[in-house]
Design a protein around this motif. Sequence first.
Motif, PDB file in Angstrom:
ATOM      1  N   TYR A 105      38.768-115.362  84.331  1.00 30.50           N
ATOM      2  CA  TYR A 105      38.802-115.931  82.991  1.00 30.50           C
ATOM      3  C   TYR A 105      39.507-114.962  82.043  1.00 30.50           C
ATOM      4  CZ  TYR A 105      34.835-112.740  82.221  1.00 30.50           C
ATOM      5  OH  TYR A 105      34.027-111.629  82.134  1.00 30.50           O
ATOM      6  N   THR A 106      39.898-115.469  80.897  1.00 30.84           N
ATOM      7  CA  THR A 106      40.437-114.619  79.838  1.00 30.84           C
ATOM      8  C   THR A 106      39.733-114.958  78.537  1.00 30.84           C
ATOM      9  OG1 THR A 106      42.220-116.211  79.417  1.00 30.84           O
ATOM     10  CG2 THR A 106      42.738-114.347  80.878  1.00 30.84           C
ATOM     11  N   PRO A 107      39.533-113.964  77.677  1.00 30.53           N
ATOM     12  CA  PRO A 107      39.818-112.547  77.921  1.00 30.53           C
ATOM     13  C   PRO A 107      38.696-111.901  78.729  1.00 30.53           C
ATOM     14  CG  PRO A 107      38.891-112.798  75.730  1.00 30.53           C
ATOM     15  CD  PRO A 107      39.014-114.187  76.295  1.00 30.53           C
ATOM     16  N   GLN A 108      39.053-111.069  79.671  1.00 28.86           N
ATOM     17  CA  GLN A 108      38.066-110.366  80.496  1.00 28.86           C
ATOM     18  C   GLN A 108      38.327-108.870  80.420  1.00 28.86           C
ATOM     19  OE1 GLN A 108      38.389-110.607  84.794  1.00 28.86           O
ATOM     20  NE2 GLN A 108      36.163-110.584  85.036  1.00 28.86           N
ATOM     21  N   MET A 109      37.289-108.105  80.129  1.00 29.31           N
ATOM     22  CA  MET A 109      37.371-106.647  80.194  1.00 29.31           C
ATOM     23  C   MET A 109      36.608-106.154  81.403  1.00 29.31           C
ATOM     24  SD  MET A 109      37.149-104.979  76.364  1.00 29.31           S
ATOM     25  CE  MET A 109      38.586-105.052  75.275  1.00 29.31           C
ATOM     26  N   ILE A 110      37.166-105.130  82.045  1.00 32.10           N
ATOM     27  CA  ILE A 110      36.506-104.495  83.185  1.00 32.10           C
ATOM     28  C   ILE A 110      36.445-102.998  82.907  1.00 32.10           C
ATOM     29  CG2 ILE A 110      36.665-103.992  85.650  1.00 32.10           C
ATOM     30  CD1 ILE A 110      37.972-106.729  85.997  1.00 32.10           C
ATOM     31  N   ILE A 111      35.246-102.439  82.992  1.00 34.04           N
ATOM     32  CA  ILE A 111      35.015-101.021  82.724  1.00 34.04           C
ATOM     33  C   ILE A 111      34.936-100.255  84.036  1.00 34.04           C
ATOM     34  CG2 ILE A 111      33.507 -99.305  81.659  1.00 34.04           C
ATOM     35  CD1 ILE A 111      34.593-101.140  79.598  1.00 34.04           C
ATOM     36  N   GLY A 112      35.860 -99.338  84.216  1.00 35.42           N
ATOM     37  CA  GLY A 112      35.797 -98.435  85.370  1.00 35.42           C
ATOM     38  C   GLY A 112      35.775 -99.105  86.717  1.00 35.42           C
ATOM     39  N   GLY A 113      36.260-100.367  86.779  1.00 39.15           N
ATOM     40  CA  GLY A 113      36.236-101.100  88.034  1.00 39.15           C
ATOM     41  C   GLY A 113      34.848-101.526  88.460  1.00 39.15           C
TER      42      GLY A 113
ATOM     43  N   GLN B 180      43.436 -86.544  80.717  1.00 35.02           N
ATOM     44  CA  GLN B 180      42.485 -87.251  81.558  1.00 35.02           C
ATOM     45  C   GLN B 180      41.399 -87.852  80.681  1.00 35.02           C
ATOM     46  OE1 GLN B 180      40.772 -85.011  84.820  1.00 35.02           O
ATOM     47  NE2 GLN B 180      39.832 -86.840  85.715  1.00 35.02           N
ATOM     48  N   PRO B 181      41.291 -89.182  80.629  1.00 35.54           N
ATOM     49  CA  PRO B 181      40.295 -89.829  79.768  1.00 35.54           C
ATOM     50  C   PRO B 181      38.909 -89.821  80.413  1.00 35.54           C
ATOM     51  CG  PRO B 181      41.491 -91.487  80.976  1.00 35.54           C
ATOM     52  CD  PRO B 181      42.100 -90.160  81.355  1.00 35.54           C
ATOM     53  N   ASN B 182      37.923 -90.168  79.614  1.00 39.76           N
ATOM     54  CA  ASN B 182      36.555 -90.305  80.124  1.00 39.76           C
ATOM     55  C   ASN B 182      36.312 -91.664  80.771  1.00 39.76           C
ATOM     56  OD1 ASN B 182      35.246 -87.798  79.419  1.00 39.76           O
ATOM     57  ND2 ASN B 182      35.381 -88.406  77.283  1.00 39.76           N
ATOM     58  N   ALA B 183      37.034 -92.685  80.279  1.00 37.00           N
ATOM     59  CA  ALA B 183      36.763 -94.053  80.722  1.00 37.00           C
ATOM     60  C   ALA B 183      38.051 -94.856  80.785  1.00 37.00           C
ATOM     61  CB  ALA B 183      35.776 -94.726  79.782  1.00 37.00           C
ATOM     62  N   VAL B 184      38.042 -95.871  81.639  1.00 36.14           N
ATOM     63  CA  VAL B 184      39.161 -96.797  81.780  1.00 36.14           C
ATOM     64  C   VAL B 184      38.672 -98.212  81.493  1.00 36.14           C
ATOM     65  CG1 VAL B 184      40.893 -97.777  83.337  1.00 36.14           C
ATOM     66  CG2 VAL B 184      40.313 -95.349  83.492  1.00 36.14           C
ATOM     67  N   VAL B 185      39.375 -98.893  80.586  1.00 37.50           N
ATOM     68  CA  VAL B 185      39.056-100.280  80.240  1.00 37.50           C
ATOM     69  C   VAL B 185      40.286-101.135  80.517  1.00 37.50           C
ATOM     70  CG1 VAL B 185      38.360-101.879  78.426  1.00 37.50           C
ATOM     71  CG2 VAL B 185      37.447 -99.545  78.447  1.00 37.50           C
ATOM     72  N   GLU B 186      40.124-102.133  81.391  1.00 38.88           N
ATOM     73  CA  GLU B 186      41.214-103.046  81.712  1.00 38.88           C
ATOM     74  C   GLU B 186      40.928-104.403  81.069  1.00 38.88           C
ATOM     75  OE1 GLU B 186      42.728-102.332  86.025  1.00 38.88           O
ATOM     76  OE2 GLU B 186      40.621-101.677  85.991  1.00 38.88           O
TER      77      GLU B 186
ATOM     78  N   VAL C 257      39.501 -92.765  75.885  1.00 34.94           N
ATOM     79  CA  VAL C 257      39.488 -94.037  76.604  1.00 34.94           C
ATOM     80  C   VAL C 257      40.918 -94.445  76.943  1.00 34.94           C
ATOM     81  CG1 VAL C 257      38.848 -96.469  76.529  1.00 34.94           C
ATOM     82  CG2 VAL C 257      37.388 -94.769  75.417  1.00 34.94           C
ATOM     83  N   LEU C 258      41.126 -94.828  78.190  1.00 33.27           N
ATOM     84  CA  LEU C 258      42.395 -95.405  78.612  1.00 33.27           C
ATOM     85  C   LEU C 258      42.237 -96.919  78.638  1.00 33.27           C
ATOM     86  CD1 LEU C 258      45.194 -95.632  79.898  1.00 33.27           C
ATOM     87  CD2 LEU C 258      44.148 -95.048  82.112  1.00 33.27           C
ATOM     88  N   GLY C 259      42.914 -97.610  77.737  1.00 36.60           N
ATOM     89  CA  GLY C 259      42.903 -99.065  77.713  1.00 36.60           C
ATOM     90  C   GLY C 259      44.199 -99.609  78.282  1.00 36.60           C
ATOM     91  N   LEU C 260      44.103-100.647  79.107  1.00 38.64           N
ATOM     92  CA  LEU C 260      45.276-101.265  79.736  1.00 38.64           C
ATOM     93  C   LEU C 260      45.198-102.780  79.560  1.00 38.64           C
ATOM     94  CD1 LEU C 260      45.216 -99.249  83.087  1.00 38.64           C
ATOM     95  CD2 LEU C 260      46.815 -98.902  81.190  1.00 38.64           C
ATOM     96  N   SER C 261      46.301-103.391  79.125  1.00 42.13           N
ATOM     97  CA  SER C 261      46.356-104.846  78.919  1.00 42.13           C
ATOM     98  C   SER C 261      47.189-105.489  80.022  1.00 42.13           C
ATOM     99  CB  SER C 261      46.973-105.165  77.554  1.00 42.13           C
ATOM    100  OG  SER C 261      46.177-104.678  76.503  1.00 42.13           O
ATOM    101  N   TYR C 262      46.533-106.295  80.856  1.00 37.24           N
ATOM    102  CA  TYR C 262      47.199-107.008  81.944  1.00 37.24           C
ATOM    103  C   TYR C 262      47.385-108.475  81.532  1.00 37.24           C
ATOM    104  CZ  TYR C 262      45.773-103.145  85.063  1.00 37.24           C
ATOM    105  OH  TYR C 262      45.574-101.924  85.657  1.00 37.24           O
ATOM    106  N   ALA C 263      48.633-108.909  81.396  1.00 35.15           N
ATOM    107  CA  ALA C 263      48.908-110.306  81.049  1.00 35.15           C
ATOM    108  C   ALA C 263      48.955-111.151  82.317  1.00 35.15           C
ATOM    109  CB  ALA C 263      50.234-110.413  80.301  1.00 35.15           C
ATOM    110  N   VAL C 264      48.175-112.219  82.332  1.00 36.61           N
ATOM    111  CA  VAL C 264      48.125-113.102  83.504  1.00 36.61           C
ATOM    112  C   VAL C 264      48.984-114.346  83.251  1.00 36.61           C
ATOM    113  CG1 VAL C 264      45.875-112.256  84.240  1.00 36.61           C
ATOM    114  CG2 VAL C 264      46.003-114.214  82.681  1.00 36.61           C
ATOM    115  N   THR C 265      49.251-115.087  84.314  1.00 32.09           N
ATOM    116  CA  THR C 265      50.198-116.202  84.224  1.00 32.09           C
ATOM    117  C   THR C 265      49.546-117.580  84.314  1.00 32.09           C
ATOM    118  OG1 THR C 265      50.598-116.327  86.622  1.00 32.09           O
ATOM    119  CG2 THR C 265      51.917-114.739  85.369  1.00 32.09           C
ATOM    120  N   TYR C 266      48.260-117.655  84.649  1.00 29.43           N
ATOM    121  CA  TYR C 266      47.699-118.959  84.999  1.00 29.43           C
ATOM    122  C   TYR C 266      47.455-119.881  83.808  1.00 29.43           C
ATOM    123  CZ  TYR C 266      43.397-116.097  84.514  1.00 29.43           C
ATOM    124  OH  TYR C 266      42.424-115.217  84.098  1.00 29.43           O
TER     125      TYR C 266
END
Length: 239
Positions: free
Chosen positions: A101-109, A28-34, A60-69
């Motif tokens: 926009y890209t690149p965009q990071m979101i911390i913890g929603g 279980q991480p302390n933080a989530v970064v998308e 930290v849990l980092g997740l990379s979401y690839a967008v299509t636009y």
Amino acid sequence: MINVKSITLLFIFALATTSSAFAGTARQPNAVVELFTSQGCSSCPPADSLMGELVKNPDVLGLSYAVTYWDYIGWKDVFGRAENDERQVKYRDKLDARYVYTPQMIIGGSEHFVGSNSAKLEDSLRDHKGHAKSINLNWRFKGETLEIDLPATNKSAVIWQVDIDHTKEVNIRRGENTGKTITYHNVVRNTREIAQWDGQKTTLSLDLSLLMSEGRDGCAILIQKEGYGAILGALIIDL
């Protein structure tokens, strides 16, 4: 005559084979970064590199979401998914951002910023430290099933399963990043809602066999208020 020694060796071998068939781990991480990124975006490689540094931190849990636009520019992102676009749009509305926009990071929603801004990332991680442990989780593996105990709380949430591959290297042959070979980290391959949680004490059972059969490296569990709000809890599962 029965060879007891041979039978014993066979038993030990069978036991070792069975026990080594599945060796999943979870934390279980302390933080989530998308990170919302695109292979067609010339501004994204520094953010992708920053994500590579971020995932080295076990807290930290980092997740990379690839967008299509950005696909129309000339290179179709090989990891791009319309559902990633949709998730980013939901965040835009939830966080009152003017646009995606890209690149965009979101911390913890809860907070967003340009994904290549390492100073802002450091500040945000400090400001939102511990958000992914707002709900304390207990878990155990039973074969290829992971059981997650959710405590009683006054917080309801949506529970997401996010399937990932740890590291993927892509040689980009067209578009703004032509000729670059870029490594992506914790690449999101699928996202699905697995439960609507009402805050009551319960146990969630997660069958990992399909994930394994698809060749994924693992998955993340996100417990998120209102689906796209604050992340209250998270788990990273490695297969």
